[in-house]
Design a protein around this motif. Structure first.
Motif, PDB file in Angstrom:
ATOM      1  N   TRP A  75     -14.559 -15.805  -5.545  1.00 13.80           N
ATOM      2  CA  TRP A  75     -13.878 -16.457  -4.426  1.00 13.80           C
ATOM      3  C   TRP A  75     -13.082 -15.434  -3.625  1.00 13.80           C
ATOM      4  N   TYR A  93       1.372 -24.182   1.052  1.00 12.32           N
ATOM      5  CA  TYR A  93       2.415 -23.602   1.907  1.00 12.32           C
ATOM      6  C   TYR A  93       3.104 -24.600   2.845  1.00 12.32           C
ATOM      7  N   SER A 123      -0.996 -15.669   0.514  1.00 14.79           N
ATOM      8  CA  SER A 123      -2.445 -15.655   0.425  1.00 14.79           C
ATOM      9  C   SER A 123      -2.912 -16.613  -0.662  1.00 14.79           C
ATOM     10  N   ARG A 143      10.849 -18.269  -1.510  1.00 11.30           N
ATOM     11  CA  ARG A 143      10.234 -19.606  -1.457  1.00 11.30           C
ATOM     12  C   ARG A 143      10.545 -20.390  -2.729  1.00 11.30           C
ATOM     13  N   ASP A 176      -6.442  -8.563 -10.506  1.00  8.11           N
ATOM     14  CA  ASP A 176      -7.183  -9.773 -10.150  1.00  8.11           C
ATOM     15  C   ASP A 176      -6.578 -10.956 -10.911  1.00  8.11           C
ATOM     16  N   ARG A 177      -6.378 -12.074 -10.196  1.00  6.70           N
ATOM     17  CA  ARG A 177      -5.781 -13.228 -10.856  1.00  6.70           C
ATOM     18  C   ARG A 177      -6.592 -13.674 -12.067  1.00  6.70           C
ATOM     19  N   ALA A 178      -7.917 -13.610 -11.944  1.00  8.23           N
ATOM     20  CA  ALA A 178      -8.763 -14.035 -13.064  1.00  8.23           C
ATOM     21  C   ALA A 178      -8.463 -13.193 -14.306  1.00  8.23           C
ATOM     22  N   ARG A 209     -13.845 -15.081  -9.797  1.00  4.71           N
ATOM     23  CA  ARG A 209     -13.792 -13.737  -9.237  1.00  4.71           C
ATOM     24  C   ARG A 209     -14.524 -13.656  -7.907  1.00  4.71           C
ATOM     25  N   THR A 269     -17.966 -23.545  -5.362  1.00  3.93           N
ATOM     26  CA  THR A 269     -18.703 -22.328  -4.994  1.00  3.93           C
ATOM     27  C   THR A 269     -20.089 -22.704  -4.472  1.00  3.93           C
ATOM     28  N   HIS A 292      -6.863 -17.851  -2.950  1.00  7.34           N
ATOM     29  CA  HIS A 292      -8.311 -17.736  -3.140  1.00  7.34           C
ATOM     30  C   HIS A 292      -8.965 -19.077  -2.841  1.00  7.34           C
ATOM     31  N   LYS A 346       1.420   6.676   8.663  1.00  7.89           N
ATOM     32  CA  LYS A 346       2.335   5.907   9.505  1.00  7.89           C
ATOM     33  C   LYS A 346       3.176   6.810  10.406  1.00  7.89           C
ATOM     34  N   ALA A 363      -6.224  -2.677   8.959  1.00  8.58           N
ATOM     35  CA  ALA A 363      -4.794  -2.366   8.941  1.00  8.58           C
ATOM     36  C   ALA A 363      -4.557  -0.871   9.112  1.00  8.58           C
ATOM     37  N   SER A 364      -3.417  -0.530   9.681  1.00 12.86           N
ATOM     38  CA  SER A 364      -3.023   0.879   9.732  1.00 12.86           C
ATOM     39  C   SER A 364      -2.668   1.301   8.315  1.00 12.86           C
ATOM     40  N   SER A 365      -2.799   2.570   8.011  1.00 14.34           N
ATOM     41  CA  SER A 365      -2.569   2.975   6.625  1.00 14.34           C
ATOM     42  C   SER A 365      -1.179   3.589   6.487  1.00 14.34           C
ATOM     43  N   PRO A 366      -0.515   3.294   5.346  1.00 13.81           N
ATOM     44  CA  PRO A 366       0.848   3.800   5.159  1.00 13.81           C
ATOM     45  C   PRO A 366       0.898   5.332   5.198  1.00 13.81           C
ATOM     46  N   ALA A 422      -0.370 -14.480  -6.383  1.00 17.38           N
ATOM     47  CA  ALA A 422      -0.726 -13.794  -5.135  1.00 17.38           C
ATOM     48  C   ALA A 422       0.101 -12.518  -4.980  1.00 17.38           C
ATOM     49  N   TYR A 440       2.107 -18.641  -5.792  1.00 18.27           N
ATOM     50  CA  TYR A 440       2.806 -17.606  -4.994  1.00 18.27           C
ATOM     51  C   TYR A 440       2.887 -16.313  -5.801  1.00 18.27           C
ATOM     52  N   ARG A 481       0.801  -1.223   0.000  1.00 21.58           N
ATOM     53  CA  ARG A 481       0.000   0.000   0.000  1.00 21.58           C
ATOM     54  C   ARG A 481       0.836   1.277   0.000  1.00 21.58           C
ATOM     55  N   ASP A 482       2.154   1.134  -0.193  1.00 20.72           N
ATOM     56  CA  ASP A 482       3.006   2.323  -0.298  1.00 20.72           C
ATOM     57  C   ASP A 482       2.734   3.057  -1.615  1.00 20.72           C
TER      58      ASP A 482
END
Lengths: 337, 96
Positions: B7, B44, B27, A175, A114-116, B5, A322, B29, B69, B63-66, A106, A103, A45-46
């Motif tokens: 998911w 994983y 992460s 990884r 979006d991955r899709a 989409r 789903t 889906h 910060k 979450a805190s926002s950048p 993501a 990985y 989010r930077d």
């Protein structure tokens, strides 16, 4: 520190590129350039330059696509592996490639895509994957050669990315690199078994190396002078070493390994250069690389058709999952009421 | 594909061995938390990287926002007396 067997170091006498801020920094991006300049990590989010974000999405997506398309040439031999041991190893490896793809998808999604959508771009041919996977795996020895040469080249490319400026990409690469070490060693072992086997097995190993050597060298991309994305990528701290430096590193580490295998690399110009402290090697035919990128490689159409087919054939499973999740959620709600 | 989409995204946390905290690893889906857990196992922990897994829907995380910060974490910046190194101790005093 990533522990990657045998090849976890950078090109020996090549200095890593230093990230470089432009003369005039766009307002709001002071933090970005300060962090990148200090070899720090940018997190999702930077604030970041728009072309940094776009270029990373393109690079990470292309990397992810390569991992999942890369399952095909090797998957081709799972049913015909020469022993249960080799079959179990190959299945684990192909499963790893799927994992690496996930990985990376993501990591790309942290940049707001979006991955899709990325899969749509792959399926419609608007995003590419590594050209190396457009070559066929004609014999069992190709599985050994892919592990040794293709994964070997991939590791040389990927190890520096473990320190790239975008945090999620760097973490994914750590990884991936850890797991790739097994890939390369199992390939070397399979090839070593063949090259020290019967004359027929030896010939099969040599034939595979003859076919995979040059395409593996092309995996590092065009020469630095013709590389379109390199300069910016280096300024951003994404790319650390030039294509040619990494290729040289790969050649230097691979030649002694080929001697241990007792196989020759198909390049009459390949010889140690005492003065440079490196191996000299012959000119790469990049017209072939560009033909394969354009879609005219031996297997481009087959790979894409298979990928689209697998995606469409899997639609029912996604729908069923789903529907099941919805049913379970409804049931839970019902029992709570 | 609209099915994919829809998911949700789950964040995955792994406890690598007993005695350590769960750590964020990435992460994925999945249609629901149960499937997310199974997929996280395959994705994983293929090499025994964990003895326990958590999955949390990403949308549930606050979450805190950048952007804030600096102001958010600043209050701790000038309180160096919260660290043991702030204090002067005479030479030779032990176990302190």
């Amino acid at each position: 520190m990533v522990r990657v067997y045998g090849n976890d170091f950078a090109p020996q006498d090549a200095e890593p590129a230093r990230p470089a801020a432009p003369a005039e920094i766009e307002p709001g991006l002071e933090d970005f350039w300060r962090i990148v300049g200090a070899d720090g990590r940018i997190e999702p989010r930077d604030a970041m330059p728009e072309d940094y974000r776009r270029s990373l999405v393109r690079q990470i997506a292309q990397h992810a696509h390569s991992e999942i398309i890369g399952m095909q040439p090797e998957g081709n031999w799972i049913g015909r592996a020469p022993s249960l041991r080799r079959k179990a190893i190959l299945m684990a490896k192909v499963q790893d490639e799927a994992g690496h793809g996930l990985y990376l998808y993501a990591a790309a999604e942290t940049l707001g895509v979006d991955r899709a959508d990325l899969l749509d771009l792959l399926h419609s041919g608007r995003q590419k994957y590594s050209s190396i996977f457009n070559y066929p795996t004609l014999t069992w020895a190709d599985i050994g050669a892919i592990g040794w040469l293709v994964d070997g080249a991939a590791i040389v490319n990927q190890v520096p990315l473990c320190r790239c400026s975008y945090g999620p990409y760097a973490r994914a690469m750590i990884r991936v690199c850890k797991e790739e070490s097994f890939h390369q060693r199992q390939g070397f072992e399979a090839l070593n078994t063949l090259s020290h086997g019967t004359p027929e097995q030896r010939a099969m190993a040599q034939d595979a190396v003859d076919r995979w050597w040059w395409p593996s060298l092309m995996m590092f991309g065009p020469h630095d002078a013709e590389s379109t994305h390199s300069e910016k990528s280096m300024a951003w701290g994404v790319k650390r070493f030039s294509n040619d430096d990494l290729r040289q590193r790969f050649v230097d580490m691979t030649v002694p390994q080929s001697e241990a295998l007792g196989l020759t690399l198909p390049d009459p110009d390949l010889r140690w250069n005492e003065e440079r402290g490196h191996y000299d090697f012959g000119e790469i035919d990049f017209t072939e690389l560009f033909e394969v990128i354009k879609g005219n490689g031996p297997c481009n159409k087959q790979r894409m058709a298979h990928r689209r087919g697998a995606h469409e054939d899997g639609a029912w499973a996604r729908e069923a999952a789903t529907a099941y999740a919805e049913k379970q959620a409804a049931r839970k709600e019902g029992s709570a009421a | 594909m609209s099915d994919r989409r829809s998911w949700p995204l789950f964040e995955v946390f792994v406890r690598s061995r007993r005695g350590l905290s769960h750590v964020h690893v990435g992460s994925l889906h999945a249609p629901d938390a149960e499937m997310a857990l199974r997929n996280a196992r395959d994705l994983y922990t293929r090499r025994q990287e964990g003895v326990s897994l958590w999955v949390v829907e990403a949308s549930q995380i606050t979450a805190s926002s950048p952007e804030e910060k600096d102001s958010f974490f600043d209050p701790a910046g000038d309180k160096i007396y919260r660290h043991p190194t702030f204090y002067d101790i005479p030479e030779g005093v032990e176990h302190l």
